[in-house]
Design an enzyme around this catalytic site. Structure first.
Site, PDB file in Angstrom:
ATOM      1  CE  LYS A 103      -3.449  -2.196   2.961  1.00  0.00           C
ATOM      2  NZ  LYS A 103      -3.853  -2.294   4.363  1.00  0.00           N
ATOM      3  N   GLY A 104       2.096   1.178   0.361  1.00  0.00           N
ATOM      4  CA  GLY A 104       2.884   2.380   0.653  1.00  0.00           C
ATOM      5  C   GLY A 104       2.993   3.404  -0.455  1.00  0.00           C
ATOM      6  CD  GLU A 132       8.578  -0.862  -3.308  1.00  0.00           C
ATOM      7  OE1 GLU A 132       7.862  -0.258  -2.489  1.00  0.00           O
ATOM      8  OE2 GLU A 132       8.967  -2.024  -3.127  1.00  0.00           O
ATOM      9  CG  ASP A 133       6.744   2.514   0.345  1.00  0.00           C
ATOM     10  OD1 ASP A 133       7.520   1.689  -0.180  1.00  0.00           O
ATOM     11  OD2 ASP A 133       6.057   2.231   1.350  1.00  0.00           O
ATOM     12  CG  ASP A 161      14.871  -0.591   4.922  1.00  0.00           C
ATOM     13  OD1 ASP A 161      15.999  -0.132   5.141  1.00  0.00           O
ATOM     14  OD2 ASP A 161      14.158  -1.076   5.813  1.00  0.00           O
ATOM     15  CE  LYS A 175      14.253   3.330   5.985  1.00  0.00           C
ATOM     16  NZ  LYS A 175      13.865   2.646   7.228  1.00  0.00           N
ATOM     17  CG  PHE A 231      10.384   2.987  10.852  1.00  0.00           C
ATOM     18  CD1 PHE A 231      10.585   1.860  10.070  1.00  0.00           C
ATOM     19  CD2 PHE A 231       9.080   3.437  11.057  1.00  0.00           C
ATOM     20  CE1 PHE A 231       9.504   1.192   9.497  1.00  0.00           C
ATOM     21  CE2 PHE A 231       8.002   2.783  10.486  1.00  0.00           C
ATOM     22  CZ  PHE A 231       8.215   1.650   9.709  1.00  0.00           C
ATOM     23  CB  VAL A 232      10.430   7.837   7.337  1.00  0.00           C
ATOM     24  CG1 VAL A 232      11.730   8.520   7.709  1.00  0.00           C
ATOM     25  CG2 VAL A 232      10.652   6.898   6.158  1.00  0.00           C
ATOM     26  CG  ASP A 271       2.350   1.001   7.268  1.00  0.00           C
ATOM     27  OD1 ASP A 271       3.291   0.834   6.455  1.00  0.00           O
ATOM     28  OD2 ASP A 271       1.899   0.090   7.976  1.00  0.00           O
ATOM     29  NE  ARG A 325      -1.043   2.290   4.845  1.00  0.00           N
ATOM     30  CZ  ARG A 325       0.012   1.525   4.546  1.00  0.00           C
ATOM     31  NH1 ARG A 325       1.026   2.042   3.914  1.00  0.00           N
ATOM     32  NH2 ARG A 325       0.042   0.262   4.881  1.00  0.00           N
TER      33      ARG A 325
HETATM   34  P1  IMP Z   1      12.975  -3.645   2.018  1.00  0.00           P
HETATM   35  O1  IMP Z   1      12.489  -5.008   1.617  1.00  0.00           O
HETATM   36  O2  IMP Z   1      13.797  -3.716   3.283  1.00  0.00           O
HETATM   37  O3  IMP Z   1      13.670  -2.878   0.928  1.00  0.00           O
HETATM   38  O4  IMP Z   1      11.728  -2.815   2.494  1.00  0.00           O
HETATM   39  C1  IMP Z   1      10.759  -2.430   1.651  1.00  0.00           C
HETATM   40  C2  IMP Z   1       9.468  -2.148   2.339  1.00  0.00           C
HETATM   41  O5  IMP Z   1       9.585  -2.082   3.774  1.00  0.00           O
HETATM   42  C3  IMP Z   1       8.968  -0.799   1.920  1.00  0.00           C
HETATM   43  O6  IMP Z   1       8.274  -0.869   0.706  1.00  0.00           O
HETATM   44  C4  IMP Z   1       8.112  -0.409   3.098  1.00  0.00           C
HETATM   45  O7  IMP Z   1       6.831  -0.950   2.988  1.00  0.00           O
HETATM   46  C5  IMP Z   1       8.804  -1.028   4.288  1.00  0.00           C
HETATM   47  N1  IMP Z   1       9.688  -0.031   4.926  1.00  0.00           N
HETATM   48  C6  IMP Z   1      11.032  -0.007   4.914  1.00  0.00           C
HETATM   49  N2  IMP Z   1      11.501   1.055   5.611  1.00  0.00           N
HETATM   50  C7  IMP Z   1      10.389   1.723   6.023  1.00  0.00           C
HETATM   51  C8  IMP Z   1      10.212   2.940   6.785  1.00  0.00           C
HETATM   52  O8  IMP Z   1      11.158   3.633   7.203  1.00  0.00           O
HETATM   53  N3  IMP Z   1       8.919   3.298   7.012  1.00  0.00           N
HETATM   54  C9  IMP Z   1       7.848   2.584   6.576  1.00  0.00           C
HETATM   55  N4  IMP Z   1       7.974   1.461   5.858  1.00  0.00           N
HETATM   56  C10 IMP Z   1       9.247   1.030   5.596  1.00  0.00           C
END
Ligand code: IMP
Length: 190
Positions: free
Chosen positions: A46-47, A102-103, A106, A134, A155-156, A162, A168
């Site tokens: 949903k992000g 993508e939002d 990470d 990040k 963490f944002v 969310d 959100r």
């Molecule tokens: P990754 O798999 O670690 O790259 O994380 C991707 C997903 O984790 C993102 O699409 C978000 O939904 C969630 N996520 C990662 N960091 C944050 C954050 O700081 N705030 C909120 N959601 C996050």
């Protein structure tokens, strides 16, 4: 900036104005790069829905939009890379110029999984735009083709992002400092 969950502390990171300016610039850059082509946006739910809604209005091309719903589970504020598809695409992406929206990137675990899944469906091209990056947290060697802002390891929430499905609707992107009792019980959702 209102705080809909007042027991957790939030602090401003990116203002609505700064985000809107950057989204306008990204839209212009994407418009230039895809000139003369049709672009198929795939928003990762949903992000990314707030970001996609703003971005698409700054792309001056023939654009179609679809959504992929995923949930990535992890404890508290970390994602595990275990991805569950909650809503598949409505239409085939075969032969299309696809831009995944993508939002936040990470660890890169989620997009590594999605890239494999989407590539297998034979798009003509597949690129990624992420509002936030990040970069220092990366475990997998993934890079977005377009990045709104590179941010530190914080963490944002807000602008679609969310914590336990909350925050959100904040217009700004804010850093969240969960209360000790709240940390660890929420799901890092999409
Ligand atoms: P990754 O798999 O670690 O790259 O994380 C991707 C997903 O984790 C993102 O699409 C978000 O939904 C969630 N996520 C990662 N960091 C944050 C954050 O700081 N705030 C909120 N959601 C996050």
């Amino acid at each position: 900036m209102n705080n809909p969950e007042s027991k957790n502390k939030i602090e401003l990171l990116l203002t609505e104005e700064k985000i809107m300016q950057r989204v306008r610039d990204l839209g212009a850059q994407i418009t230039a790069d895809y000139q003369g082509r049709r672009l198929h946006l795939v928003g990762i739910l949903k992000g990314a829905w707030v970001f996609l809604a703003d971005l698409v209005r700054h792309i001056d091309l023939e654009v179609t939009v679809d959504f992929l719903g995923i949930a990535s589970y992890g404890a508290g504020t970390t994602s595990s890379g275990q991805v569950k598809i909650t809503k598949d695409l409505d239409q085939s992406i075969e032969g299309l110029d696809v831009l995944a929206v993508e939002d936040i990137l990470d660890t890169g675990l989620t997009f590594t999984y999605l890239h494999k899944m989407l590539s297998a469906r034979k798009p003509k091209s597949l690129k990624l735009v992420a509002l936030l990056d990040k970069a220092e947290r990366r475990i997998k060697p993934v890079q977005a083709d377009y990045v709104g802002f590179t941010i530190p390891d914080l963490f944002v929430v807000g602008y679609g992002l969310d914590y336990g499905q909350k925050y959100r609707q904040l217009r700004d992107v804010c850093v969240l400092h969960p209360t000790p009792e709240d940390a660890g019980i929420a799901t890092a959702g999409q």
